[in-house]
Design a protein around this motif. Sequence first.
Motif, PDB file in Angstrom:
ATOM      1  N   LYS A  23     -39.057  67.141 104.278  1.00  0.00           N
ATOM      2  CA  LYS A  23     -39.009  66.642 105.652  1.00  0.00           C
ATOM      3  C   LYS A  23     -40.301  66.913 106.406  1.00  0.00           C
ATOM      4  O   LYS A  23     -40.555  66.315 107.457  1.00  0.00           O
ATOM      5  CB  LYS A  23     -37.816  67.281 106.383  1.00  0.00           C
ATOM      6  CG  LYS A  23     -36.471  66.913 105.757  1.00  0.00           C
ATOM      7  CD  LYS A  23     -35.316  67.650 106.407  1.00  0.00           C
ATOM      8  CE  LYS A  23     -33.990  67.331 105.721  1.00  0.00           C
ATOM      9  NZ  LYS A  23     -32.855  68.104 106.294  1.00  0.00           N
ATOM     10  N   SER A  24     -41.123  67.812 105.879  1.00  0.00           N
ATOM     11  CA  SER A  24     -42.392  68.151 106.535  1.00  0.00           C
ATOM     12  C   SER A  24     -43.567  67.327 106.010  1.00  0.00           C
ATOM     13  O   SER A  24     -44.685  67.457 106.512  1.00  0.00           O
ATOM     14  CB  SER A  24     -42.698  69.642 106.327  1.00  0.00           C
ATOM     15  OG  SER A  24     -41.663  70.453 106.841  1.00  0.00           O
ATOM     16  N   VAL A  25     -43.324  66.495 105.008  1.00  0.00           N
ATOM     17  CA  VAL A  25     -44.409  65.709 104.422  1.00  0.00           C
ATOM     18  C   VAL A  25     -44.792  64.572 105.369  1.00  0.00           C
ATOM     19  O   VAL A  25     -43.929  63.775 105.772  1.00  0.00           O
ATOM     20  CB  VAL A  25     -43.990  65.140 103.051  1.00  0.00           C
ATOM     21  CG1 VAL A  25     -45.076  64.219 102.496  1.00  0.00           C
ATOM     22  CG2 VAL A  25     -43.704  66.269 102.064  1.00  0.00           C
ATOM     23  N   PRO A  26     -46.068  64.474 105.749  1.00  0.00           N
ATOM     24  CA  PRO A  26     -46.486  63.380 106.639  1.00  0.00           C
ATOM     25  C   PRO A  26     -46.559  62.047 105.908  1.00  0.00           C
ATOM     26  O   PRO A  26     -46.541  62.002 104.669  1.00  0.00           O
ATOM     27  CB  PRO A  26     -47.875  63.828 107.106  1.00  0.00           C
ATOM     28  CG  PRO A  26     -48.392  64.663 105.971  1.00  0.00           C
ATOM     29  CD  PRO A  26     -47.183  65.374 105.412  1.00  0.00           C
ATOM     30  N   ALA A  27     -46.646  60.988 106.664  1.00  0.00           N
ATOM     31  CA  ALA A  27     -46.795  59.653 106.073  1.00  0.00           C
ATOM     32  C   ALA A  27     -48.139  59.553 105.358  1.00  0.00           C
ATOM     33  O   ALA A  27     -49.080  60.312 105.642  1.00  0.00           O
ATOM     34  CB  ALA A  27     -46.680  58.587 107.153  1.00  0.00           C
ATOM     35  N   ALA A  28     -48.233  58.620 104.434  1.00  0.00           N
ATOM     36  CA  ALA A  28     -49.492  58.395 103.725  1.00  0.00           C
ATOM     37  C   ALA A  28     -50.591  58.028 104.711  1.00  0.00           C
ATOM     38  O   ALA A  28     -50.346  57.352 105.716  1.00  0.00           O
ATOM     39  CB  ALA A  28     -49.312  57.298 102.683  1.00  0.00           C
ATOM     40  N   ALA A  29     -51.815  58.470 104.421  1.00  0.00           N
ATOM     41  CA  ALA A  29     -52.932  58.260 105.341  1.00  0.00           C
ATOM     42  C   ALA A  29     -53.388  56.804 105.382  1.00  0.00           C
ATOM     43  O   ALA A  29     -53.970  56.359 106.378  1.00  0.00           O
ATOM     44  CB  ALA A  29     -54.089  59.165 104.947  1.00  0.00           C
ATOM     45  N   SER A  30     -53.111  56.051 104.319  1.00  0.00           N
ATOM     46  CA  SER A  30     -53.553  54.658 104.255  1.00  0.00           C
ATOM     47  C   SER A  30     -52.573  53.845 103.431  1.00  0.00           C
ATOM     48  O   SER A  30     -51.746  54.408 102.711  1.00  0.00           O
ATOM     49  CB  SER A  30     -54.959  54.580 103.653  1.00  0.00           C
ATOM     50  OG  SER A  30     -54.987  55.176 102.374  1.00  0.00           O
ATOM     51  N   PRO A  31     -52.633  52.515 103.527  1.00  0.00           N
ATOM     52  CA  PRO A  31     -51.733  51.668 102.735  1.00  0.00           C
ATOM     53  C   PRO A  31     -51.906  51.925 101.243  1.00  0.00           C
ATOM     54  O   PRO A  31     -52.991  52.299 100.785  1.00  0.00           O
ATOM     55  CB  PRO A  31     -52.161  50.245 103.112  1.00  0.00           C
ATOM     56  CG  PRO A  31     -52.820  50.383 104.447  1.00  0.00           C
ATOM     57  CD  PRO A  31     -53.501  51.719 104.418  1.00  0.00           C
ATOM     58  N   PRO A  32     -50.834  51.723 100.462  1.00  0.00           N
ATOM     59  CA  PRO A  32     -50.933  51.979  99.022  1.00  0.00           C
ATOM     60  C   PRO A  32     -51.913  51.032  98.342  1.00  0.00           C
ATOM     61  O   PRO A  32     -51.960  49.842  98.654  1.00  0.00           O
ATOM     62  CB  PRO A  32     -49.504  51.750  98.521  1.00  0.00           C
ATOM     63  CG  PRO A  32     -48.847  50.912  99.566  1.00  0.00           C
ATOM     64  CD  PRO A  32     -49.477  51.291 100.857  1.00  0.00           C
TER      65      PRO A  32
END
Length: 255
Positions: A233-242
Amino acid sequence: MTETPTATKEKSSHRSGLAAAAREFVLIVVGALIVSSILRAFVGQMFIIPSESMQNTLLVGDRVVVEKITDVERGDVIVFEDPGGWLGIGESGQKRGSLGRFFEVVGLLPDSSHGHLIKRLIGMPGDKVACCDEKGRLTVNGQPLDETSYLFPGDAPSAMEFQVVVPAGKVFVMGDHRSESGDSRVHLSDVGPDGGDPGDAAFVPMDKVTGRAILVVWPASNFSKLNVPDTFKSVPAAASPPPAKPSISLTPPPK
């Protein structure tokens, strides 16, 4: 002595009643099988755990319920078809005969897991998964994971070091028993089943994901709900599109 018309009518009526009951029973059975097959295809099904790769979360012989309605996310335990060349002797369930397979298809027997694997989803498309940080932890998008609640006792998060960015339409998976799991890490240098670049085989296509395991239902002593561990739950969203192609480095991340 000849039968009276009344007796003949009673016997005929009795036979008609039995025939009607038999037809009704057959219709009920066929209807139940159709409903069961539809539920298995679109809602959920049961699988038998064939290997040690998810210990101690899942033990060999456990029956798990896999639901197919909701989308999978980081931390889910997922069942998926072999992406190509993953299955070893101990990883695939024993294939049933024709009759057993029929009962699997209509949902009357748990799936033998033949041709399927079960692992924990670590990285979604676009995620950067790396191991290990200065404390020996697995990281996702820079966030260290506390894996003590599910990692097999005595196992390290990974015996090999790597950095990957998960490509579009695929996921990165690992077993909870890391030292006994032929998961995404093991295939980071493999070419996919249809050729391509080294490492293509390490990522599971989303269209091969059957669903997420939600319950251990048998044996009764192992009954439990399979939740997403809090650490995810603490993992942030990916920094850029895949990216269209994975980024793979078999070197440790910067400390």
